[in-house]
Design a protein around this motif. Structure first.
Motif, PDB file in Angstrom:
ATOM      1  N   ASP A  89       0.811  -1.218   0.000  1.00 43.04           N
ATOM      2  CA  ASP A  89       0.000   0.000   0.000  1.00 43.04           C
ATOM      3  C   ASP A  89       0.844   1.266   0.000  1.00 43.04           C
ATOM      4  O   ASP A  89       0.317   2.373   0.176  1.00 43.04           O
ATOM      5  CB  ASP A  89      -0.939   0.014   1.208  1.00 43.04           C
ATOM      6  N   GLY A  90       2.159   1.139  -0.203  1.00 47.08           N
ATOM      7  CA  GLY A  90       3.035   2.292  -0.277  1.00 47.08           C
ATOM      8  C   GLY A  90       3.655   2.697   1.034  1.00 47.08           C
ATOM      9  O   GLY A  90       4.490   3.617   1.065  1.00 47.08           O
ATOM     10  N   ARG A  91       3.309   2.033   2.127  1.00 46.92           N
ATOM     11  CA  ARG A  91       3.908   2.374   3.408  1.00 46.92           C
ATOM     12  C   ARG A  91       5.289   1.753   3.559  1.00 46.92           C
ATOM     13  O   ARG A  91       5.513   0.610   3.164  1.00 46.92           O
ATOM     14  CB  ARG A  91       3.016   1.916   4.563  1.00 46.92           C
ATOM     15  N   ILE A  92       6.206   2.539   4.125  1.00 44.85           N
ATOM     16  CA  ILE A  92       7.536   2.080   4.481  1.00 44.85           C
ATOM     17  C   ILE A  92       7.603   2.137   5.998  1.00 44.85           C
ATOM     18  O   ILE A  92       7.332   3.190   6.592  1.00 44.85           O
ATOM     19  CB  ILE A  92       8.617   2.958   3.841  1.00 44.85           C
ATOM     20  N   ILE A  93       7.939   1.007   6.618  1.00 42.34           N
ATOM     21  CA  ILE A  93       7.794   0.886   8.068  1.00 42.34           C
ATOM     22  C   ILE A  93       9.116   0.447   8.668  1.00 42.34           C
ATOM     23  O   ILE A  93       9.760  -0.493   8.189  1.00 42.34           O
ATOM     24  CB  ILE A  93       6.687  -0.128   8.423  1.00 42.34           C
ATOM     25  N   HIS A 144       6.390   5.747   7.071  1.00 43.30           N
ATOM     26  CA  HIS A 144       6.396   6.770   6.022  1.00 43.30           C
ATOM     27  C   HIS A 144       5.460   6.304   4.908  1.00 43.30           C
ATOM     28  O   HIS A 144       5.512   5.139   4.503  1.00 43.30           O
ATOM     29  CB  HIS A 144       7.809   6.975   5.469  1.00 43.30           C
ATOM     30  N   GLN A 145       4.619   7.194   4.405  1.00 43.01           N
ATOM     31  CA  GLN A 145       3.629   6.832   3.393  1.00 43.01           C
ATOM     32  C   GLN A 145       3.995   7.419   2.036  1.00 43.01           C
ATOM     33  O   GLN A 145       4.293   8.603   1.915  1.00 43.01           O
ATOM     34  CB  GLN A 145       2.241   7.346   3.795  1.00 43.01           C
ATOM     35  N   GLU A 146       3.963   6.565   1.008  1.00 44.88           N
ATOM     36  CA  GLU A 146       4.091   6.994  -0.375  1.00 44.88           C
ATOM     37  C   GLU A 146       2.824   6.601  -1.122  1.00 44.88           C
ATOM     38  O   GLU A 146       2.182   5.596  -0.786  1.00 44.88           O
ATOM     39  CB  GLU A 146       5.310   6.351  -1.040  1.00 44.88           C
ATOM     40  N   SER A 147       2.457   7.379  -2.123  1.00 45.39           N
ATOM     41  CA  SER A 147       1.245   7.088  -2.882  1.00 45.39           C
ATOM     42  C   SER A 147       1.466   5.910  -3.823  1.00 45.39           C
ATOM     43  O   SER A 147       2.602   5.600  -4.210  1.00 45.39           O
ATOM     44  CB  SER A 147       0.814   8.312  -3.687  1.00 45.39           C
ATOM     45  N   VAL A 148       0.372   5.250  -4.164  1.00 47.99           N
ATOM     46  CA  VAL A 148       0.392   4.123  -5.100  1.00 47.99           C
ATOM     47  C   VAL A 148      -0.633   4.412  -6.184  1.00 47.99           C
ATOM     48  O   VAL A 148      -1.789   4.743  -5.883  1.00 47.99           O
ATOM     49  CB  VAL A 148       0.048   2.794  -4.388  1.00 47.99           C
ATOM     50  N   PRO A 149      -0.267   4.335  -7.457  1.00 47.57           N
ATOM     51  CA  PRO A 149      -1.228   4.618  -8.533  1.00 47.57           C
ATOM     52  C   PRO A 149      -2.316   3.562  -8.606  1.00 47.57           C
ATOM     53  O   PRO A 149      -2.234   2.502  -7.965  1.00 47.57           O
ATOM     54  CB  PRO A 149      -0.355   4.622  -9.788  1.00 47.57           C
ATOM     55  N   SER A 150      -3.351   3.852  -9.400  1.00 45.47           N
ATOM     56  CA  SER A 150      -4.490   2.936  -9.494  1.00 45.47           C
ATOM     57  C   SER A 150      -4.103   1.595 -10.091  1.00 45.47           C
ATOM     58  O   SER A 150      -4.740   0.580  -9.827  1.00 45.47           O
ATOM     59  CB  SER A 150      -5.607   3.566 -10.317  1.00 45.47           C
ATOM     60  N   VAL A 181      14.409   3.607  -0.780  1.00 43.76           N
ATOM     61  CA  VAL A 181      13.280   2.795  -1.235  1.00 43.76           C
ATOM     62  C   VAL A 181      12.782   3.352  -2.562  1.00 43.76           C
ATOM     63  O   VAL A 181      12.579   4.567  -2.702  1.00 43.76           O
ATOM     64  CB  VAL A 181      12.127   2.788  -0.211  1.00 43.76           C
ATOM     65  N   GLY A 182      12.577   2.465  -3.541  1.00 41.15           N
ATOM     66  CA  GLY A 182      11.946   2.848  -4.793  1.00 41.15           C
ATOM     67  C   GLY A 182      10.439   2.701  -4.673  1.00 41.15           C
ATOM     68  O   GLY A 182       9.944   1.779  -4.036  1.00 41.15           O
ATOM     69  N   THR A 183       9.698   3.609  -5.293  1.00 37.60           N
ATOM     70  CA  THR A 183       8.251   3.633  -5.129  1.00 37.60           C
ATOM     71  C   THR A 183       7.520   3.217  -6.398  1.00 37.60           C
ATOM     72  O   THR A 183       8.113   3.117  -7.477  1.00 37.60           O
ATOM     73  CB  THR A 183       7.774   5.040  -4.715  1.00 37.60           C
ATOM     74  N   ALA A 184       6.209   3.021  -6.266  1.00 37.96           N
ATOM     75  CA  ALA A 184       5.370   2.642  -7.403  1.00 37.96           C
ATOM     76  C   ALA A 184       5.104   3.800  -8.346  1.00 37.96           C
ATOM     77  O   ALA A 184       4.546   3.597  -9.431  1.00 37.96           O
ATOM     78  CB  ALA A 184       4.043   2.076  -6.894  1.00 37.96           C
TER      79      ALA A 184
END
Length: 411
Positions: A156-160, A173-179, A198-201
């Motif tokens: 869900d984009g969270r890094i914990i 830490h929260q990162e957004s995730v596309p649809s 961390v690489g994100t979506a």
């Protein structure tokens, strides 16, 4: 949020669009056939074990790990096992009441595993549970460990950040995730004693404080582009590599970039997309792209040293080192050795059919022979010296010993 299994996405990518008004489907890119080679390495099978039902054709980061005497492996059903590295005697087995997606990863004297909504730590000595930490998100990336801190990346984009001794949450830490995104998440990469990458979506690389989770900097590696959601997928799921103050990172439909740790400046980039991973040595980096080409680039500039296209469209794993060679796995259970000097193919073997070597486990007495079995080696093997511990999506753990073939045909 809609997640796409990486295998399903590959299939979608291979299915061609309708051609004109005829309504016919254009041909797909078939896997490149394997050709005969003159091996310069002798790859000998040592022992094989079956880990239950494997990953059920999901693309999961269930990757064996080995120390000097043992190898540890897990399957999607929650089975974790330890074997003696030399002859394969089972040392212990534990069956967890949850599905597993990633691991095991060594964290000191612990083994760390990512599950459906929790992180689990087992004692390496006997498989007993040290702690279980609910995180409220499916963990599809391998946990990262450094002394007192474990970092996990949720779907869900969270890094914990978790306490390594108790599993208690330290920060989030929260990162957004596309649809629409790949069904996966980039593994956290811990930097020194103070940072984690961390690489994100959404195609960003973020640097966080290891102990507090504060954002230090972020940089966009790949910008989503295209008219459809599928075209706009820019996930950074590939394993990153770090050397001499530079991190190397690649996105699924973007670029491969070298980024300075001090501030996140992009030093150079190339149009090479990967969803598997990058490794480095003293002067070069090596990466398998989404088409199955293996590249060797100069770390300093990104210039191409060589590329090997003999295994295109075979859904290659990330490469891993073994001395002067690289090893990659493919969709059909083969392992390939490439020489780092010029990418030439040096050896090849296939993970065994476990039924030839080991009795059928109780929970696999009835096999659906009508359904095609997925033999893919989607994660790199574990390498300890001359031994290679490889696991396929059937849950077969096969162990090989590699030696050179001399000119006279003797070792």
């Amino acid at each position: 949020m809609r997640l796409l299994n990486a295998g399903a996405l590959l299939a979608m990518g291979m299915v061609a669009v309708l051609s004109g008004c005829s309504g016919k489907v254009a041909p797909i890119n078939p896997p490149t056939p394997l050709t005969e080679l003159e091996p310069e390495l002798r790859v000998e099978h040592r022992w094989v074990r079956q880990l239950g039902r494997g990953s059920h054709q999901y693309h999961l980061k269930l990757q064996p790990t080995a120390d000097a005497e043992r190898v540890f492996a897990a399957n999607h059903d929650g089975r974790v096992e330890a074997f003696a590295g030399q002859k394969g005697e089972r040392l212990w087995r534990v069956d967890l009441d949850t599905a597993l997606n990633a691991g095991p990863v060594e964290g000191g004297e612990l083994l760390l595993l990512g599950g459906m909504a929790e992180v689990i730590a087992l004692h390496k000595a006997d498989g007993s549970i040290a702690w279980r930490s609910p995180v409220g998100s499916e963990i599809l990336a391998r946990p990262a460990w450094h002394r007192e801190v474990i970092v996990v990346h949720g779907g869900d984009g969270r890094i914990i950040g978790l306490d390594a001794n108790s599993g208690e949450e330290r920060w989030q830490h929260q990162e957004s995730v596309p649809s629409l995104s790949l069904r996966g998440a980039g593994d956290p990469l811990i930097v020194g004693d103070e940072g984690v990458l961390v690489g994100t979506a959404t195609g960003k690389l973020v640097a966080l404080s290891l102990h507090e989770g504060a954002l230090l900097w972020e940089v966009t590696i790949a910008t989503p582009r295209g008219r459809t959601e599928l075209e706009r997928i820019a996930d950074i799921d590939a394993d990153m590599a770090l050397a001499d103050g530079v991190v190397y990172v690649s996105s699924y439909q973007g670029v491969l970039a070298a980024v300075a740790l001090a501030g996140g400046q992009i030093l150079w980039n190339r149009d090479i997309a990967s969803s598997t991973g990058i490794i480095v040595d003293r002067e070069h980096l090596y990466v398998t792209d989404t088409d199955g080409t293996v590249w060797a680039l100069l770390r300093q500039s990104g210039a191409t040293m060589w590329r090997q296209q003999a295994m295109q469209y075979r859904s290659l794993s990330a490469p891993i080192h073994q001395g002067s060679y690289l090893i990659v796995g493919d969709y059909d259970g083969y392992l390939h050795w490439l020489h780092k000097e010029d990418g030439r193919l040096a050896a090849r073997t296939r993970i065994q059919d476990w039924r030839e070597y080991w009795p059928i486990p109780d929970d696999m007495t009835r096999l659906d022979e009508s359904r095609k079995v997925d033999r893919a080696v989607s994660v790199p093997p574990a390498v300890r010296g001359v031994r290679v511990f490889a696991q396929d999506k059937r849950g077969v753990l096969d162990v090989f010993e590699v030696t050179r073939v001399e000119a006279q045909g003797t070792e």
